[in-house]
Design an enzyme around this catalytic site. Structure first.
Site, PDB file in Angstrom:
ATOM      1  N   ASN A  58      43.560  41.842  37.263  1.00  0.00           N
ATOM      2  CA  ASN A  58      44.770  41.359  37.996  1.00  0.00           C
ATOM      3  C   ASN A  58      45.180  42.411  39.155  1.00  0.00           C
ATOM      4  OD1 ASN A  58      47.343  40.500  38.847  1.00  0.00           O
ATOM      5  ND2 ASN A  58      48.097  40.475  36.748  1.00  0.00           N
ATOM      6  N   ASP A  59      45.659  43.406  38.968  1.00  0.00           N
ATOM      7  CA  ASP A  59      46.006  44.172  40.114  1.00  0.00           C
ATOM      8  C   ASP A  59      44.763  44.470  41.067  1.00  0.00           C
ATOM      9  OD1 ASP A  59      48.400  44.331  39.171  1.00  0.00           O
ATOM     10  OD2 ASP A  59      48.111  46.101  38.062  1.00  0.00           O
ATOM     11  N   VAL A  60      43.603  44.493  40.521  1.00  0.00           N
ATOM     12  CA  VAL A  60      42.521  44.892  41.525  1.00  0.00           C
ATOM     13  C   VAL A  60      42.053  43.667  42.415  1.00  0.00           C
ATOM     14  CG1 VAL A  60      41.562  46.667  40.011  1.00  0.00           C
ATOM     15  CG2 VAL A  60      40.870  44.083  39.703  1.00  0.00           C
TER      16      VAL A  60
END
Lengths: 102, 472
Positions: B398-400
């Site tokens: 997700n964040d990456v």
């Protein structure tokens, strides 16, 4: 003051080793690709298991009647061995997988 | 003769550690490097057992020593052989804790040896130097042990995040108290106050626990790496204690390398070490999820559509993340890859530096599933290729892949290097729900027109995809 200087004087070789090792450690690790970070951490973890040598020395010097020290020393040897053996074997398992290609 | 031979053993040990670490830095030589260091360690250990002497006296208590070695070897072997690849980080943490405890116990015994001198008031300056290393070994070893145990518990889910108000202040206070206590004890040590040494040991254990408790589970790799270097320093204290060069080199090498590795990990997450340690990021920010202005409609895709979409693509890049590791879906993932390749699709993996639970962890997981090493692409490589890619399949990451890291200066992850998946023609995101990731922020990527969501557990979804593609 004198005691500090005296301590440095008697340990000067050790202090040299410390300083050079710090730079060496940074230099050697600096080029590791991020792919290998986990095995590297695990390998480094196994290497500091060298503390086992201290445990062996301490254990070997305890007078046979001193059970408190014997038991603590025994525990130290067991834990240190765990660190060494477990560390190297886990690292090897990780790296074994990297080798398999295709 | 014996002693000079031992010196040579230690020299060999030190050199193998250095070369071993160096070889660990290349994929082709890494395994041999590890074995080399292990061989050096074995030489150093047996050299110590049989050759060490102090003032002409050899070591005794062989039954105890060998008993300990055998017991440790058996348990260590079993634990290391049986552990699952996904549980690797906590295993490393556990072994690290053992090393820390070992260093602390050595200090306890050595202190006991000095006790009669202390009682008689016969301490000289040389003893003070020895005491200093004993204290350092005890404090660092105990903190490392307690901290590693907590990190281990957090990674396998047995211990939850825990923080109380003013904990950081309390921690700093406790650390200051330990250090002042140690300094005071060093200056004034005598027969009446030497029991304070054990109070110091207990306080260090408490500090280790409180130090790690408030840090979020996702930050544990950084913490383990840091504690790893702590244990290295604790081992080096033993080197000073026994004038032992191999302990010193080994310990300091790991101390320095571990610290650098810790910093590298933080860098990959675009955060400072202080932020990880003091900020207790995982605990505080995930509660107050930042609402991005990206909110809106997302579209779902069915397994069948996703299968068709991928099977008729030219080029597919898979982006594995934490979710894949948790679902243990690496084998199915490899199956999907083979299936697609049989259909003539080019498949590669894009690995973000902090994908999984620690840097490089994802590579280990995929390697376990026999994914070929040259299919794994690092972030820069992959970012060049997304533009020519038909389908990007994101598995529990997700964040990456959050474009806010590039576009939104207000975002907490702004500036973090990401995989620029939005350049591909189609993006399929497999997630369990729309819940934000670890950083607690919305991901605008999910609302883009070219993105489709494939909800479900990574393993289950991949299995369905595989059988769907098989029937095409």
């Amino acid at each position: 003051m004198d005691s500090i200087l005296g301590w440095i004087q008697t340990h000067i070789e050790m202090i040299y080793i410390v300083i050079l090792s710090i730079f060496l450690g940074i230099e050697v690790i600096g080029r590791v690709p991020s792919v290998l970070h986990t095995p590297l951490m695990s390998g480094a973890n196994a290497i500091h298991g060298v503390v086992i040598i201290g445990a062996i020395i301490v254990m070997g010097k305890v007078e046979p009647g001193n059970y408190a020290a014997l038991i603590i020393g025994f525990l130290a040897v067991v834990l240190g061995t765990l660190n060494v053996v477990g560390g190297f074997v886990v690292t090897d398992r990780m790296l074994e997988m990297f080798r398999k290609k295709k | 003769m014996g002693l000079s031979l031992l010196t040579v053993c230690y020299l060999i040990g030190s050199v193998t550690f250095i070369i071993g670490l160096k070889m660990l830095s290349h994929p082709e030589t890494a395994r041999r490097g590890n074995l080399l260091a292990a061989a050096g360690m074995t030489i150093a250990i047996f050299g110590t057992i049989f050759l060490y002497e102090e003032e002409g006296v050899r070591l005794g208590n062989y039954p105890w020593i060998f008993g300990g070695l055998i017991l440790g070897t058996v348990i260590g072997l079993l634990a290391a052989k049986k552990v699952k690849m996904t549980a690797m980080p906590e295993m490393v943490s556990l072994f690290n804790g053992m090393g820390g405890a070992c260093a602390a116990l050595i200090s306890v015994i050595e202190f006991g040896h000095l006790a009669h001198l202390i009682n008689a008031g016969n301490l000289t300056d040389i003893h003070k130097g020895t005491l200093l290393t004993i204290f350092l070994g005890l404090i660092i070893g105990a903190v490392s042990f307690a901290g590693s145990m907590i990190a281990w518990g957090k990674l396998n889910g047995r211990i939850r995040d825990f923080a109380f108000k003013g904990q950081q202040v309390f921690n700093l206070f406790l650390l200051a108290a330990i250090l002042t206590g140690a300094g005071y004890l060093l200056m004034t040590l005598n027969g009446s106050n030497y029991a304070l040494f054990y109070v110091l040991a207990a306080a260090s254990l408490v500090y280790g626990v409180l130090f790690v408790l408030p840090i979020g589970g996702a930050d544990m790799p950084v913490v383990i790496s840091l504690l790893n270097s702590f244990t290295g320093v604790a081992a080096a204290c033993g080197g000073f204690l026994y004038d032992n060069q191999v302990m010193l080199t080994g310990g300091i090498l790991v101390g320095a390398a571990g610290t650098l590795l810790t910093i590298l990990m933080c860098k990959a997450m675009n955060r400072s070490l202080t932020n990880v340690l003091i900020g207790s990021f995982g605990g505080s920010t995930s509660g107050t999820a930042v609402k991005g202005d990206a909110g809106g409609v997302y579209k779902e895709i069915s397994i069948a559509d996703a299968a068709v979409c991928m099977a008729y693509a030219h080029k597919v890049i898979i982006v594995p993340g934490y979710g894949l590791a948790v679902a243990q879906a690496q084998h199915v993932c490899h199956e999907l890859e083979k299936m697609l390749e049989d259909k003539g699709v080019e498949v590669t993996y894009a690995i973000h530096p902090v994908a999984g639970r620690m840097p490089g962890h994802m590579n280990v997981l995929l390697a376990e599933a026999d994914v070929s090493y040259d299919k794994l692409q690092e972030m820069e490589q992959a970012n060049d290729q997304f533009r020519n890619t038909d389908v990007v399949l994101i598995l529990g990451a997700n964040d990456v892949v959050n474009p806010a890291a590039k576009t939104d200066p207000a975002s907490p992850i702004y500036g973090m290097p990401i995989l620029e998946v939005e350049q591909a023609k189609t993006v399929i995101v497999n997630k369990r729900s729309m819940k934000p990731g670890y950083a607690g922020i919305e991901n605008a990527l999910f609302f883009q027109p070219k993105t489709s969501m494939l909800f479900g557990d990574a393993k289950a979804a991949l299995q369905q995809l595989v059988s769907e593609i098989k029937s095409l």
